[in-house]
Design a protein around this motif. Sequence first.
Motif, mmCIF file in Angstrom:
data_model
loop_
_atom_site.group_PDB
_atom_site.id
_atom_site.type_symbol
_atom_site.label_atom_id
_atom_site.label_comp_id
_atom_site.label_asym_id
_atom_site.label_seq_id
_atom_site.Cartn_x
_atom_site.Cartn_y
_atom_site.Cartn_z
ATOM 1 N N ARG A 10 -4.701 76.014 -61.779
ATOM 2 C CA ARG A 10 -5.468 76.779 -60.788
ATOM 3 C C ARG A 10 -5.826 75.885 -59.604
ATOM 4 N NH1 ARG A 10 -9.251 77.025 -64.577
ATOM 5 N NH2 ARG A 10 -10.822 76.786 -62.952
ATOM 6 N N TYR A 11 -5.773 76.459 -58.403
ATOM 7 C CA TYR A 11 -6.148 75.704 -57.203
ATOM 8 C C TYR A 11 -7.559 75.143 -57.331
ATOM 9 C CZ TYR A 11 -2.368 78.450 -55.008
ATOM 10 O OH TYR A 11 -1.183 79.048 -54.697
ATOM 11 N N GLU A 12 -8.461 75.952 -57.890
ATOM 12 C CA GLU A 12 -9.854 75.540 -58.030
ATOM 13 C C GLU A 12 -9.977 74.278 -58.888
ATOM 14 O OE1 GLU A 12 -8.698 78.587 -58.861
ATOM 15 O OE2 GLU A 12 -9.543 79.885 -57.312
ATOM 16 N N HIS A 13 -9.192 74.214 -59.954
ATOM 17 C CA HIS A 13 -9.225 73.042 -60.830
ATOM 18 C C HIS A 13 -8.686 71.812 -60.097
ATOM 19 C CE1 HIS A 13 -9.324 70.724 -64.472
ATOM 20 N NE2 HIS A 13 -8.031 70.465 -64.382
ATOM 21 N N LEU A 15 -8.749 71.301 -56.910
ATOM 22 C CA LEU A 15 -9.759 70.907 -55.932
ATOM 23 C C LEU A 15 -10.930 70.184 -56.588
ATOM 24 C CD1 LEU A 15 -9.841 73.988 -53.542
ATOM 25 C CD2 LEU A 15 -9.192 71.642 -52.965
ATOM 26 N N GLU A 16 -11.340 70.627 -57.764
ATOM 27 C CA GLU A 16 -12.418 69.944 -58.492
ATOM 28 C C GLU A 16 -12.035 68.494 -58.781
ATOM 29 O OE1 GLU A 16 -13.503 72.063 -62.048
ATOM 30 O OE2 GLU A 16 -13.798 73.922 -60.933
ATOM 31 N N LEU A 17 -10.812 68.296 -59.258
ATOM 32 C CA LEU A 17 -10.342 66.938 -59.552
ATOM 33 C C LEU A 17 -10.242 66.104 -58.281
ATOM 34 C CD1 LEU A 17 -7.547 67.728 -62.164
ATOM 35 C CD2 LEU A 17 -9.795 66.730 -62.614
ATOM 36 N N ARG A 19 -11.933 66.485 -55.466
ATOM 37 C CA ARG A 19 -13.292 66.160 -55.003
ATOM 38 C C ARG A 19 -13.965 65.126 -55.898
ATOM 39 N NH1 ARG A 19 -14.186 72.302 -53.677
ATOM 40 N NH2 ARG A 19 -13.614 72.274 -51.487
ATOM 41 N N ALA A 20 -13.699 65.190 -57.213
ATOM 42 C CA ALA A 20 -14.290 64.227 -58.145
ATOM 43 C C ALA A 20 -13.825 62.805 -57.850
ATOM 44 C CB ALA A 20 -13.945 64.602 -59.586
ATOM 45 N N LYS A 21 -12.657 62.688 -57.241
ATOM 46 C CA LYS A 21 -12.128 61.365 -56.878
ATOM 47 C C LYS A 21 -12.376 61.019 -55.410
ATOM 48 C CE LYS A 21 -10.403 59.801 -60.645
ATOM 49 N NZ LYS A 21 -10.884 58.529 -61.163
ATOM 50 N N GLY A 24 -11.758 65.627 -50.054
ATOM 51 C CA GLY A 24 -12.398 66.808 -49.520
ATOM 52 C C GLY A 24 -13.463 66.545 -48.478
#
Length: 74
Positions: A10-13, A15-17, A19-21, A24
């Motif tokens: 998923r795009y959302e997943h 993006l989460e990864l 941003r976590a690194k 963004g």
Amino acid sequence: MAIGDADGVRYEHALELFRAKGGGKQGDIDGLPKSRLAILPGTTHIGMLQRTNWLNPMITEFLDSDLSAAPPTF
């Protein structure tokens, strides 16, 4: 991180990864992050293997980049 636009991830997943690194953020203001995200058009996760002409230059440029110049992630 690289995914296809028809990927099972998923795009959302992704993006989460990303941003976590530290990704963004506004690169023009904060400097380029150490992390990168590519969403390849018209391909799947497995189909990316058929897109080495796109992936190889991106990967090579990333590996050759000066990551020490990137701002620290918090």
